[in-house]
Write a protein that holds these residues in place. Structure first.
Motif, PDB file in Angstrom:
ATOM      1  N   LEU A 260       0.804  -1.057   0.115  1.00 19.76           N
ATOM      2  CA  LEU A 260       0.076  -0.154   0.101  1.00 19.76           C
ATOM      3  C   LEU A 260       1.033   1.143  -0.189  1.00 19.76           C
ATOM      4  N   GLY A 261       0.551   1.874  -0.891  1.00 17.98           N
ATOM      5  CA  GLY A 261       1.156   3.453  -1.222  1.00 17.98           C
ATOM      6  C   GLY A 261       1.331   4.381   0.604  1.00 17.98           C
ATOM      7  N   SER A 262       0.927   5.351   0.319  1.00 16.55           N
ATOM      8  CA  SER A 262       0.962   6.651   1.176  1.00 16.55           C
ATOM      9  C   SER A 262      -0.757   6.688   0.618  1.00 16.55           C
ATOM     10  N   ASP A 263      -1.153   7.376   1.916  1.00 12.71           N
ATOM     11  CA  ASP A 263      -2.517   8.070   1.219  1.00 12.71           C
ATOM     12  C   ASP A 263      -3.287   7.050   0.625  1.00 12.71           C
ATOM     13  N   VAL A 264      -3.673   6.259   0.991  1.00  6.37           N
ATOM     14  CA  VAL A 264      -4.672   4.477   0.037  1.00  6.37           C
ATOM     15  C   VAL A 264      -5.542   4.441   1.396  1.00  6.37           C
ATOM     16  N   ARG A 265      -6.571   4.705   0.816  1.00  8.82           N
ATOM     17  CA  ARG A 265      -7.848   4.383   1.524  1.00  8.82           C
ATOM     18  C   ARG A 265      -8.671   3.495   1.221  1.00  8.82           C
ATOM     19  N   VAL A 266      -9.059   2.772   2.753  1.00  7.42           N
ATOM     20  CA  VAL A 266      -9.606   1.267   2.252  1.00  7.42           C
ATOM     21  C   VAL A 266     -10.611   1.317   2.864  1.00  7.42           C
ATOM     22  N   TRP A 267     -11.759   1.194   2.502  1.00  5.80           N
ATOM     23  CA  TRP A 267     -13.465   1.475   3.153  1.00  5.80           C
ATOM     24  C   TRP A 267     -14.148   0.482   3.441  1.00  5.80           C
ATOM     25  N   PRO A 268     -14.492   0.352   4.402  1.00 11.11           N
ATOM     26  CA  PRO A 268     -15.215  -0.884   5.328  1.00 11.11           C
ATOM     27  C   PRO A 268     -15.595  -1.868   4.432  1.00 11.11           C
TER      28      PRO A 268
END
Length: 390
Positions: A260-268
């Motif tokens: 995972l790179g920086s500022d990745v967002r993985v949601w519910p």
């Protein structure tokens, strides 16, 4: 000993991804291919580099600068027109003095192989070339050996004529005399380093090795090489894991064997499965599934989407409930059919898939192409094309 790294080419078989970046800057484990090459050479003791750049060279120079971030010194030689590896090497003549290492900037290789080439060159003062075994040698430079000497070198010969599985690994130990030899070599079309080595094969010293050697020639190679490198990081005790600034919801699942790179967002409810690299600022929506995929910077995977065996370009969008089912396909590249390769699809930079789109295995979508919601898409879709439902 300096290393001359050949990184001037485009990589036409990897379009549309190489329309906006040179092949050596394609990401593997969230690092450019060329960065893996640099790190291997640095581990082998090299701290001075000459990068021969050409196509989209600003992408390389802005990323690597003068090499301070890697504690090395980097200079740049420019190949204005891509006329082969030999011609590229000639551009570095004024940057080297005495013995030097030359290697391709788009192949990941074991540091011990580089060290062995360096040692052999220093000991014998003869030209040296690393060779390794490959299950499809006809796709590369096939090298026939006779003990400690080279009998022949042939570039991409017909498969039925191949009598050995040794190939040119693209790592050479050379001296300044190579430049005069290149200038004196008559050849039609592009000038390859091997054109000179073939003429002086009696003096050429082969170094055999069986370690890591990974090549990215086609889209599906990006996926397999990325997965291999992530496995290598895990097995070596260094987690590729989540970047410190990644935001993974506590009801999302991100397994080992991912990056995972920086500022990745993985949601519910989202699931990120092995073999997957998510670049900086990538968003994976709620209940989405991403498996064995390389997702470049700023891309968005919508809620409920399924993305398998896919390369998703920079700033591309996969709409909600869209399915890239993955699996094997027959893919045509440069007029040749490659059967049963594992490729769910390729989305070019800024490509847009609407909601509930179905992408058939082997589909390649050009840069800035868009697909209307509910459509089914297959084959090669040109840059800027618009695909409508029905």
């Amino acid at each position: 000993m300096k290393a001359v790294v050949l990184a001037a080419g485009e990589g036409t078989r990897l379009r549309p991804l190489t329309r906006t970046r040179p092949k050596p800057m394609l990401p593997i484990g969230n690092q450019p291919l060329l960065e893996h090459v640099l790190e291997a050479a640095r581990e082998a003791g090299i701290d001075e580099f000459v990068f021969v750049v050409g196509y989209k060279r600003e992408r390389i120079q802005s990323h690597f600068g003068d090499g301070d971030d890697w504690d090395v010194d980097i200079e740049y030689a420019v190949q204005e027109t891509q006329l082969g590896t030999g011609h590229a090497l000639l551009q570095a003549e004024s940057y080297v003095d005495g013995n030097f290492l030359a290697l391709n900037g788009d192949r990941i290789i074991e540091p011990t192989a580089i060290s062995a080439v360096i040692d052999e060159r220093r000991e014998t003062r003869q030209p040296v070339m690393a060779v390794t075994r490959h299950r499809n040698p006809e796709n590369y430079g096939v090298v026939e050996l006779d003990g400690k000497s080279v009998r022949s070198i042939e570039e991409k010969p017909p498969a039925h004529t191949v009598r050995t599985d040794y190939i040119n690994a693209g790592v050479y130990g050379l001296g300044e005399s190579i430049f005069d030899a290149l200038r004196e070599t008559d050849t039609e079309g592009e000038l390859a380093i091997t054109a000179v080595l073939r003429e002086h094969r009696d003096a050429l010293r082969p170094i055999r090795f069986d370690g890591l050697w990974l090549d990215v020639s086609y889209h599906w190679d990006i996926l397999s090489v990325n997965s291999r490198m992530l496995d290598r990081l895990d097995n070596g005790g260094s987690s590729s894991g989540s970047a410190e600034t990644a935001a993974v919801h506590d009801r999302a699942t991100v397994v080992d064997g991912t990056a995972l790179g920086s500022d990745v967002r993985v949601w519910p409810g989202a699931t990120v499965l092995p073999g997957t690299s998510l670049g900086d600022n990538v968003e994976v929506g709620s209940n989405a599934v991403v498996a064995n995929s390389v997702v470049l910077t700023d891309a968005t995977i919508g809620d409920g989407a399924v993305v398998r065996d896919c390369v998703v370009g920079e700033n591309a969008t996969v709409g909600s409930n869209t399915t890239i089912e993955g699996g094997e396909a027959d893919v045509v590249v440069d007029g040749s059919v490659h059967g049963d390769v594992r490729l769910g699809g390729v989305l070019g930079d800024n490509a847009q898939l609407g909601g509930a789109v179905t992408v058939s295995p082997g589909t390649v979508l050009g840069n800035h192409a868009s697909v209307e919601s509910g459509a089914v898409v297959a084959g090669w879709i040109e840059t800027d094309a618009v695909v409508r439902r029905g």
